[in-house]
Enzyme design. Sequence first.
Site, mmCIF file in Angstrom:
data_model
loop_
_atom_site.group_PDB
_atom_site.id
_atom_site.type_symbol
_atom_site.label_atom_id
_atom_site.label_comp_id
_atom_site.label_asym_id
_atom_site.label_seq_id
_atom_site.Cartn_x
_atom_site.Cartn_y
_atom_site.Cartn_z
ATOM 1 N N SER A 240 0.823 -1.222 0.000
ATOM 2 C CA SER A 240 0.000 0.000 0.000
ATOM 3 C C SER A 240 0.852 1.264 0.000
ATOM 4 O O SER A 240 0.588 2.202 -0.772
ATOM 5 C CB SER A 240 -0.955 -0.005 1.192
ATOM 6 O OG SER A 240 -0.277 -0.301 2.393
ATOM 7 N N HIS A 270 -2.239 -8.877 1.926
ATOM 8 C CA HIS A 270 -1.882 -7.607 2.585
ATOM 9 C C HIS A 270 -3.016 -7.246 3.557
ATOM 10 O O HIS A 270 -3.406 -8.064 4.393
ATOM 11 C CB HIS A 270 -1.611 -6.564 1.493
ATOM 12 C CG HIS A 270 -1.000 -5.284 1.951
ATOM 13 N ND1 HIS A 270 -0.347 -5.135 3.136
ATOM 14 C CD2 HIS A 270 -0.941 -4.046 1.360
ATOM 15 C CE1 HIS A 270 0.098 -3.892 3.266
ATOM 16 N NE2 HIS A 270 -0.271 -3.201 2.203
ATOM 17 N N HIS A 317 5.163 -12.901 7.625
ATOM 18 C CA HIS A 317 5.413 -11.529 7.177
ATOM 19 C C HIS A 317 6.562 -11.514 6.188
ATOM 20 O O HIS A 317 7.480 -12.334 6.273
ATOM 21 C CB HIS A 317 5.745 -10.608 8.356
ATOM 22 C CG HIS A 317 5.565 -9.164 8.019
ATOM 23 N ND1 HIS A 317 6.561 -8.406 7.454
ATOM 24 C CD2 HIS A 317 4.487 -8.357 8.138
ATOM 25 C CE1 HIS A 317 6.101 -7.182 7.249
ATOM 26 N NE2 HIS A 317 4.848 -7.121 7.652
ATOM 27 N N ARG A 326 2.882 -4.509 16.645
ATOM 28 C CA ARG A 326 1.511 -3.976 16.485
ATOM 29 C C ARG A 326 0.503 -5.007 16.980
ATOM 30 O O ARG A 326 -0.561 -4.676 17.479
ATOM 31 C CB ARG A 326 1.256 -3.614 15.009
ATOM 32 C CG ARG A 326 2.247 -2.601 14.465
ATOM 33 C CD ARG A 326 2.117 -2.429 12.974
ATOM 34 N NE ARG A 326 2.413 -3.645 12.232
ATOM 35 C CZ ARG A 326 2.294 -3.784 10.924
ATOM 36 N NH1 ARG A 326 1.852 -2.768 10.195
ATOM 37 N NH2 ARG A 326 2.591 -4.905 10.316
ATOM 38 N N ASP A 372 -2.711 -8.237 11.732
ATOM 39 C CA ASP A 372 -4.056 -8.615 11.294
ATOM 40 C C ASP A 372 -4.647 -9.767 12.103
ATOM 41 O O ASP A 372 -5.853 -9.992 12.086
ATOM 42 C CB ASP A 372 -4.035 -8.999 9.813
ATOM 43 C CG ASP A 372 -3.621 -7.834 8.941
ATOM 44 O OD1 ASP A 372 -4.057 -6.704 9.239
ATOM 45 O OD2 ASP A 372 -2.857 -8.033 7.983
HETATM 46 N N1 NMX Z 1 0.473 -19.768 6.279
HETATM 47 C C1 NMX Z 1 0.897 -20.733 5.425
HETATM 48 N N2 NMX Z 1 1.935 -20.574 4.594
HETATM 49 C C2 NMX Z 1 2.631 -19.437 4.687
HETATM 50 C C3 NMX Z 1 2.294 -18.426 5.591
HETATM 51 C C4 NMX Z 1 1.149 -18.617 6.393
HETATM 52 N N3 NMX Z 1 0.711 -17.667 7.240
HETATM 53 N N4 NMX Z 1 3.164 -17.402 5.448
HETATM 54 C C5 NMX Z 1 4.013 -17.786 4.476
HETATM 55 N N5 NMX Z 1 3.687 -19.001 4.013
HETATM 56 C C6 NMX Z 1 4.281 -19.726 2.893
HETATM 57 C C7 NMX Z 1 4.155 -18.874 1.641
HETATM 58 O O1 NMX Z 1 2.865 -18.973 1.064
HETATM 59 C C8 NMX Z 1 5.270 -19.439 0.791
HETATM 60 O O2 NMX Z 1 4.812 -20.653 0.248
HETATM 61 P P1 NMX Z 1 5.268 -21.117 -1.229
HETATM 62 O O3 NMX Z 1 6.744 -21.343 -1.116
HETATM 63 O O4 NMX Z 1 4.478 -22.361 -1.452
HETATM 64 O O5 NMX Z 1 4.933 -20.007 -2.160
HETATM 65 C C9 NMX Z 1 6.342 -19.758 1.830
HETATM 66 O O6 NMX Z 1 5.672 -19.852 3.093
HETATM 67 C C10 NMX Z 1 7.416 -18.687 1.943
HETATM 68 O O7 NMX Z 1 6.791 -17.438 2.177
HETATM 69 P P2 NMX Z 1 7.525 -16.304 3.033
HETATM 70 O O8 NMX Z 1 8.777 -15.946 2.316
HETATM 71 O O9 NMX Z 1 7.620 -16.701 4.449
HETATM 72 O O10 NMX Z 1 6.452 -15.123 2.985
HETATM 73 P P3 NMX Z 1 6.256 -14.013 1.859
HETATM 74 O O11 NMX Z 1 7.197 -12.897 2.118
HETATM 75 O O12 NMX Z 1 6.265 -14.597 0.491
HETATM 76 O O13 NMX Z 1 4.761 -13.540 2.144
HETATM 77 C C11 NMX Z 1 2.937 -13.011 3.561
HETATM 78 C C12 NMX Z 1 4.426 -12.819 3.310
HETATM 79 C C13 NMX Z 1 2.499 -12.028 4.635
HETATM 80 C C14 NMX Z 1 2.163 -12.709 2.278
HETATM 81 C C15 NMX Z 1 2.679 -14.476 4.023
HETATM 82 O O14 NMX Z 1 3.341 -14.712 5.255
HETATM 83 C C16 NMX Z 1 1.206 -14.827 4.152
HETATM 84 O O15 NMX Z 1 0.586 -15.195 3.162
HETATM 85 N N6 NMX Z 1 0.607 -14.660 5.386
HETATM 86 C C17 NMX Z 1 -0.810 -14.857 5.568
HETATM 87 C C18 NMX Z 1 -1.576 -13.641 5.051
HETATM 88 C C19 NMX Z 1 -1.378 -12.455 5.973
HETATM 89 O O16 NMX Z 1 -1.505 -12.543 7.193
HETATM 90 N N7 NMX Z 1 -1.101 -11.292 5.349
HETATM 91 C C20 NMX Z 1 -1.014 -10.025 6.104
HETATM 92 C C21 NMX Z 1 0.418 -9.497 6.251
HETATM 93 C C22 NMX Z 1 0.407 -8.190 7.002
HETATM 94 N N8 NMX Z 1 -0.265 -7.137 6.244
HETATM 95 O O17 NMX Z 1 -1.200 -6.531 6.709
HETATM 96 O O18 NMX Z 1 0.116 -6.880 5.065
HETATM 97 C C1 MLT Z 2 2.015 -3.540 6.452
HETATM 98 O O1 MLT Z 2 1.648 -3.002 7.492
HETATM 99 O O2 MLT Z 2 2.116 -2.893 5.393
HETATM 100 C C2 MLT Z 2 2.235 -5.005 6.439
HETATM 101 O O3 MLT Z 2 2.726 -5.466 7.653
HETATM 102 C C3 MLT Z 2 2.973 -5.516 5.244
HETATM 103 C C4 MLT Z 2 4.409 -5.142 5.066
HETATM 104 O O4 MLT Z 2 5.017 -4.430 5.830
HETATM 105 O O5 MLT Z 2 4.978 -5.658 4.065
#
Ligand code: NMX
Ligand code: MLT
Length: 437
Positions: A240, A270, A317, A326, A372
Site C-alpha cells: 500500500s 496484505h 510476514h 503492532r 491482522d
Molecule cells: N500460512 C501458510 N503458509 C505461509 C504463511 C502462512 N501464514 N506465510 C508464508 N507461508 C508460505 C508462503 O505462502 C510461501 O509458500 P510457497 O513457497 O508455497 O509459495 C512460503 O511460506 C514462503 O513465504 P515467506 O517468504 O515466508 O512469505 P512471503 O514474504 O512470500 O509472504 C505473507 C508474506 C504475509 C504474504 C505471508 O506470510 C502470508 O501469506 N501470510 C498470511 C496472510 C497475511 O496474514 N497477510 C497479512 C500481512 C500483514 N499485512 O497486513 O500486510
Molecule cells: C504492512 O503493514 O504494510 C504489512 O505489515 C505488510 C508489510 O510491511 O509488508
Amino acid sequence: MSQLKELLRKKIAEHRPRITHLLEKHAHVKVDEITIGQIYGGMRGVKCLVSDISCLDPEKGIRYRGYTLPEVFEKLPKPPKGDMPYVEGLFFLLLTGEIPTEEQVIDVINDLSNRRILPRYVYEVIDAYPSYSHPMAIFSSAIMTMQRESFFNKKYRSGVSKMDYWESTYEDALNLLAKLPEVASYIYAKVYRKGTRIHSSPHLDFGANFANMMGIDTPYDDVSRMYFIVHADHEGGNVSAHTGHLVASSLADVYLAISGMVNGLAGPLHGLANQEVLRWLQALKEKMGDVLPTEDELKQFVWDTLNSGQVIPGFGHAVLRKTDPRYMVQREFCQKHMPEDELFKYTDMLYKIVPDILIEHGKAKNPWPNLDAQSGVIQWHYGVKEFDFYTVLFGIGRAIGVLSNVIWDRAIGYPLERPKSVTTDMLTAIAHAHKKK
Ligand code: NMX
Ligand code: MLT
C-alpha cells in the site's frame, strides 16, 4: 498558517541540503546488490526506496520517526479521558519528526475538523454502488471521485515552481485525511445500517469523532485512535505504501495516489488479511459448534487449512521475523479490556500453537503473528461484526503514513519512479556468465 505547516516548512528547508549534499558528493556509492532470487522473489530486502517517516527492523518491528510503538504511545499527547494518544499527534510526528505539544495537537485537530465536510456527490457515488460491492472498492471510488478538488492540480496547471509542490500537496493531504473517516462511516451506514448515519461532531478529535459516527461508546474512541496509529505506516516497501508513493511519483495528486494505495491494501496477502482472519475464525467457531476447541482440535483445524493449500491468515510476514509489535499493542489492549471475550480466547490459543505448526510445516520464513491476527477481534468485540469493513479501517490508518510520505516526496523532489525490468533470457545469460567465472 497552522503551526504544523510552519514547522514543516522549516524542516523541509533544513532537509533539502542534506539530500543535495548526498547526491553531489556520494551519488555513485553502492548501497545494495540484487540477486536473481530477489528479482523473482518480489524484491525482498532490496534497498531502493527512501522514507524518513518510518523504518522496519525485522526483529524489533516498526519505528515511527525513530520511536518504537510503546514510545509513541507513551510520548504523544492524549485526550483528558483517553488512554490512547490523539491520531493528530501521530500525523504531526510523522511529518515533522517532533513529538508535538498539546497546543500543537489541538491546532491540528481544529485544522482537520474544518476540512471534514464531504461534497454532496461523494454520498451520491456511494449510494449508486451496486449492492454486495466490497467496501474497499466503494472506498477507493469515493476517494477518486474527490480528485476534482485537488488544489495541487490547479497549482500545477498555473505553473507553480517545483520547489512549492509540497505546499498544495499538503493542503490536498489534509483535506483528504480529514474526510476519510466521514467517507468510511458513511459506507458503513450505507452498506450495513440501511443508510442510518450519525453526523460528524466538530468538537471531537479524529478517533473520537470516528467512534461517534459509528455510534459506538467509549472505549471505542480509544480503539479507533489505537487502530489508526498502529496501521499508519510500515516503511516504504509494503504494497500500500509503495503503491501510494509510485502513483504520486508521476505527479498524480493524493486522491489518485491514496485510491491506488487502497486498491493495493485490498488484497488478502496484505490488508485484507484482517477480514480473512475473522472469516477463518468464524469457520472454526462454526465447526466447533461454538464450544471452545481443545488444543488438539485447534491444531487439527490449522493443519487442515494448511493441507488444503491455504495460508493461515494473520501469520507470517515479508520482512518481520518476530511477533509484530503492532500485534502486541493490540493484545495488551485485549488483555486489559476484553480478557473474557470468546474470540480473544481463540486468538490467544492460536498465538500459542500456530508458530510451532508453521515451523513444522517448514515453509513460512516467519511463523509469528502479524497485526491482522488481532485487529478484527477487537472490532468484533465492540460490535463491528461486518468483517468486510475491517480493511477500510486499515486504509484510514495507512493513509496517515502514505500522505506524510507523499508530502515529503514532493518536498524533496522525488522523481518519477521507473526501475528497469529484464527478460528471462537476460537473466539466463547473466547466470551462465557467473557460472563460468
Ligand atoms: N500460512 C501458510 N503458509 C505461509 C504463511 C502462512 N501464514 N506465510 C508464508 N507461508 C508460505 C508462503 O505462502 C510461501 O509458500 P510457497 O513457497 O508455497 O509459495 C512460503 O511460506 C514462503 O513465504 P515467506 O517468504 O515466508 O512469505 P512471503 O514474504 O512470500 O509472504 C505473507 C508474506 C504475509 C504474504 C505471508 O506470510 C502470508 O501469506 N501470510 C498470511 C496472510 C497475511 O496474514 N497477510 C497479512 C500481512 C500483514 N499485512 O497486513 O500486510
Ligand atoms: C504492512 O503493514 O504494510 C504489512 O505489515 C505488510 C508489510 O510491511 O509488508
